[in-house]
Design a protein around this motif. Sequence first.
Motif, short mmCIF file in Angstrom:
data_model
loop_
_atom_site.label_atom_id
_atom_site.label_comp_id
_atom_site.label_asym_id
_atom_site.label_seq_id
_atom_site.Cartn_x
_atom_site.Cartn_y
_atom_site.Cartn_z
N PHE A 248 25.86 42.88 41.62
CA PHE A 248 26.88 42.20 42.41
C PHE A 248 28.23 42.81 42.09
O PHE A 248 28.45 43.31 40.99
CB PHE A 248 26.91 40.70 42.08
N SER A 249 29.14 42.76 43.05
CA SER A 249 30.51 43.20 42.75
C SER A 249 31.48 42.12 43.18
O SER A 249 31.22 41.33 44.08
CB SER A 249 30.81 44.52 43.46
N LYS A 250 32.61 42.08 42.49
CA LYS A 250 33.63 41.07 42.75
C LYS A 250 34.26 41.30 44.11
O LYS A 250 34.51 42.44 44.51
CB LYS A 250 34.74 41.18 41.68
N MET A 251 34.55 40.22 44.80
CA MET A 251 35.32 40.30 46.04
C MET A 251 36.74 39.86 45.72
O MET A 251 37.00 39.21 44.71
CB MET A 251 34.71 39.38 47.09
N GLY B 25 37.50 36.29 44.80
CA GLY B 25 37.08 35.79 43.51
C GLY B 25 35.58 35.61 43.42
O GLY B 25 35.00 35.61 42.34
N GLY B 26 34.92 35.44 44.55
CA GLY B 26 33.46 35.36 44.56
C GLY B 26 32.86 36.74 44.34
O GLY B 26 33.56 37.71 44.04
N SER B 27 31.57 36.85 44.49
CA SER B 27 30.95 38.17 44.35
C SER B 27 29.85 38.32 45.38
O SER B 27 29.28 37.35 45.87
CB SER B 27 30.39 38.34 42.94
N ARG B 28 29.56 39.56 45.73
CA ARG B 28 28.51 39.82 46.70
C ARG B 28 27.56 40.86 46.14
O ARG B 28 27.95 41.73 45.37
CB ARG B 28 29.10 40.32 48.02
N MET B 29 26.30 40.77 46.55
CA MET B 29 25.33 41.76 46.14
C MET B 29 25.71 43.10 46.76
O MET B 29 25.95 43.18 47.96
CB MET B 29 23.94 41.35 46.59
#
Lengths: 239, 239, 239, 239
Positions: free
Chosen positions: C70-73, C76-80
């Motif tokens: 996953f990487s940070k967006m 503040g959330g994160s996405r695969m």
Amino acid sequence: MLRLSRFLPSASRRGFDLKESLWSGSLTFQQAVSTSAGNLDENLSSKKFASYTVFKGKAALSIHPILPSFSKMESGGSRMNRNGSVMLTFFPAVGQRKYDYTKKQLFALSPTEVGSLISLGPAESCEFFHDPSMKSSPLNQPFCVSSHEGQVKKSLSITPLGSDSGYFVNITVLNNLQKTTDRLSVPITKAEFAVMRTALSFALPHIMGWDQVLTHHAAPLASSKPRVERPRLDSEWER
Amino acid sequence: MLRLSRFLPSASRRGFDLKESLWSGSLTFQQAVSTSAGNLDENLSSKKFASYTVFKGKAALSIHPILPSFSKMESGGSRMNRNGSVMLTFFPAVGQRKYDYTKKQLFALSPTEVGSLISLGPAESCEFFHDPSMKSSPLNQPFCVSSHEGQVKKSLSITPLGSDSGYFVNITVLNNLQKTTDRLSVPITKAEFAVMRTALSFALPHIMGWDQVLTHHAAPLASSKPRVERPRLDSEWER
Amino acid sequence: MLRLSRFLPSASRRGFDLKESLWSGSLTFQQAVSTSAGNLDENLSSKKFASYTVFKGKAALSIHPILPSFSKMESGGSRMNRNGSVMLTFFPAVGQRKYDYTKKQLFALSPTEVGSLISLGPAESCEFFHDPSMKSSPLNQPFCVSSHEGQVKKSLSITPLGSDSGYFVNITVLNNLQKTTDRLSVPITKAEFAVMRTALSFALPHIMGWDQVLTHHAAPLASSKPRVERPRLDSEWER
Amino acid sequence: MLRLSRFLPSASRRGFDLKESLWSGSLTFQQAVSTSAGNLDENLSSKKFASYTVFKGKAALSIHPILPSFSKMESGGSRMNRNGSVMLTFFPAVGQRKYDYTKKQLFALSPTEVGSLISLGPAESCEFFHDPSMKSSPLNQPFCVSSHEGQVKKSLSITPLGSDSGYFVNITVLNNLQKTTDRLSVPITKAEFAVMRTALSFALPHIMGWDQVLTHHAAPLASSKPRVERPRLDSEWER
């Protein structure tokens, strides 16, 4: 072709988001749960509740899982001392989209009864009988005689609707003291039964306590250095 | 013999690692999610997003799960007040390996619709109808009349490709106000459907909130000492 | 009648507890993993490794799951940003109960390939083709041309042994630069395939990142007070 | 029609809530576990125990899962060094509802044996043979010769009861030193087998250690900034 429509009164997809005015009883389901729970257990402050409910013409059926309980052992570990269950709650319709929750009937499925339900073939049926004198007790006295003995007997039957289109779920409650027999019946579509089967299959290892045994990874890791051999815990060769 | 090849344009195995230049819209999918989310909910800072997407000749289909929401009860516990769902997102192709994400169409599967999809036989089909006037609301007023009523209607159908080789997934969106009808159709291979079936079966107890009920083990352990018997919470014999 | 015996050389039930002397290579499997991992990623200090391995006469096959990343967006959330996979590792036998781990061949199953494998009927077969030029990259450039392009091509086929008794799993690796073709084949019993099918079905939602999306319950609970209505996140009716 | 009744002596739904007076041995099952565990492992203070038990006329069968163990690697990560298992415990009836737990017989199912059991068709049977000389050892010497070699041999067979109504589970223990042969046999209903199949399928990825590999999400997130490309860990293209 199977057709599901959100225009139909099948409201199974709405947790319990029914308007209070739909209920003839003065309590909503959530409030009932919240209140009775609050009186009995101070640990409930962090408990979570979620049900799957199907609303049909003559009655509604709601199912929710109940956790097993564990007790401390002298060694410091803990053991399951009561299985969890899956509670079925039936309540009758008393008008269009109105259900009387005060007339609810409960039936708690044991792990083996859950096993029976999830392995049911499309043309098969099953029936379970419960007697309060056989209920498991918090004092670990399963064969104690309850004051309710003989007063109330319950049976649950699940019978196919035919053509692989779902099941009828029926509860019968005989109350010898009040000389009453209550029957409630809810037709379950194939899709709704698939939800129940999947949810019950998910719930089963949890109500058996196996998830707590298997996801308990806190134990320190063994060092990889060779060490003196000693009898293996968990070996089939030690007694 | 089933053959899958990484040389084919079926890009389902690449999360959303598509180059921005592939998109005709100015936003990538991730940015769209991130932006709209950021505007609406301050709690999103720790949210995670993951989708399964299949890119086909005329359109792409992406699916991702959405958590249920719980609300606090006066007792201190919490209850589910809105089911989760599985969101299907369709977007049309506008060239070779180019998709226009701004023309996306959404369809949110309820738990019962997920049950219908995961129990679908190889030669069976199903169809779901959604109307915004029936949408569940954050204010627990499921039968409120939305200002969108009658304007937009959606249907989703899943029909077999034949010879046990997969399904067509079709969405139709009727917009009475704009006098438009949008149709998008994505063929799904047997392997891709197996991914969806497995992922949806996994997601189902989570969007029903049951995993939160069943994995909540924080409650203190009962002591093993005998104690005064009192009415059992969670018993089918107490009302 | 199916018979399994612990006297047979099928050593699948022993993680990697093989004596080092069984290996012709100088590294045990664990050390190889540990070393290569240690060089590349400082976060590995808390990583866990577990494989399922079947040792057969001519070769062994080991499978283990790999997490998605996953990487940070900005929100503040994160996405695969990269799917996980299930890695198959083949290594040839070089004597009785001796395997040469330095001659291993790797094949990473994508989610869709896992879907293909777990939905395989008893008499069905499947085949996958991999080319390094199509590999997904850490820079999100799936269509970049690798320097390996055309040099190495791999295929994996799974074909039934007949009479519902299991499958042959075959890997072929063509190396155009070295003008070599390596083939390794491992027969898998029905019981071993049941382990793989169950383990892959369990792994699938995890390598898709869905477990991280669905078990992320840290978000504060909504208050139960009515509040101003605003466009719903996660609704199919908002765009 | 399948009928299950709580009036029958089938006590499978009651964890271990049997009165001590039912046991001819002086120890209850929990106490036995607690005591033997306490002697061997100081980490048990937080361990949890839960079994599924079916009590039948001539014998009872209890099953419980056992976690795999991991050991630290020099890199700081950890690897599974011993598979978990599912332990079957048989104990004979010595009167009506009385079982002698001191005469118990153990059989530990490996992952592959679990795979065999959960893929068993309604009319199929399977048989497993165990010899203590083949047991896996805490010192990673699977082929070491145990002092028990040849003294004790065990076999477990599972055979259909007929008409899709369940299975007989039989254990035979040959003790060459004591010149004894013990046989215990427990009939399992279709519903009880469904519980076992579901619980074993749930347990399998856990006794293989895969849940620990796949739910270990502590690793810091990758930054979304482009970075210098380097050989990918977990890639099938690097060796």
